[in-house]
Design an enzyme around this catalytic site. Sequence first.
Site, mmCIF file in Angstrom:
data_model
loop_
_atom_site.group_PDB
_atom_site.id
_atom_site.type_symbol
_atom_site.label_atom_id
_atom_site.label_comp_id
_atom_site.label_asym_id
_atom_site.label_seq_id
_atom_site.Cartn_x
_atom_site.Cartn_y
_atom_site.Cartn_z
ATOM 1 C CD GLU A 175 -2.749 1.371 2.421
ATOM 2 O OE1 GLU A 175 -3.613 2.269 2.433
ATOM 3 O OE2 GLU A 175 -2.571 0.600 3.376
ATOM 4 C CE LYS A 212 -6.612 0.088 1.727
ATOM 5 N NZ LYS A 212 -7.124 -0.318 3.058
#
Length: 294
Positions: A175, A212
């Site tokens: 992420e 993500k």
Amino acid sequence: MNKEQLDLMKNGQGFIAALDQSGGSTPKALAQYGICEDAYDNDQAMFDLVHEMRTRIMTSPSFTGEKILGAILFEQTMDRKVNGQYTADYLWSKHIIPFVKVDQGLAKQENGVQLMKPLDKLPDLLKRANERGIFGTKMRSNILELNEKGIAAVVEQQFQVAKEILAAGLMPIIEPEVNIHAVDKEAIEEVLKKELLRGLESLGEGQQVMFKLTIPSKTNLYQELVNHPKVVRVVALSGGYPVDQANELLAQNHGIIASFSRALVQDLNVEQSDKEFNESLGQAIESIYQASIK
């Protein structure tokens, strides 16, 4: 790695619920839920209250594997129980795949980014995650400015840790968040995509990861990542957008599903009756689900 869960994550319809608020973000999450800081006087009481909130969400009849593929947990939540079962076991009983947040927060900003602090607890955390039936992990960095050196450093660190997670038999969610208010957000995302593709090429034979990412300014910018054979799934964070705006933007990016936190729970309140709570949660889940399957 659980093959049934891997197949579901690759091919299932739905989204990932982010329930991983940590020590720094928990007071804000509780305040949004209607529990002010004067309701608790130490961290233990605070974490007890947030676990009650998460338990109410996870045990809601609206929260099922029909529309939710996975849930990201805070480390403490992994070691707590829901309805007499460890949280990951409870989630999987609902056909929801459990992940755990493994980063220990962000370092100070340098070169326009915040790297992750050293992950000193990672080996022990990965061992416990396997013992608790966790499928994968999540770790967040933060990109604030257009700085190629900084962006490259974020991606290099993320992939370095991801390889350690893969070696432990778990699925890493990488992420590298791009701040939605960044002045050069679109240009940052172009550089980030290039670095992520480079990182994928460094993976070994048969290794796969998840991403993500902040919903990109340029629609379908990440399509090459969505279709990449070394990527299991690309999911999107809400990044501070309210749920309606996040859903609208997400729906324009084909193949990307949601992994929302604040946008999922923004209308929940501790004072709601169970009927009101479940209806409100159900409406949020339905709207995020619909945006994720377009």
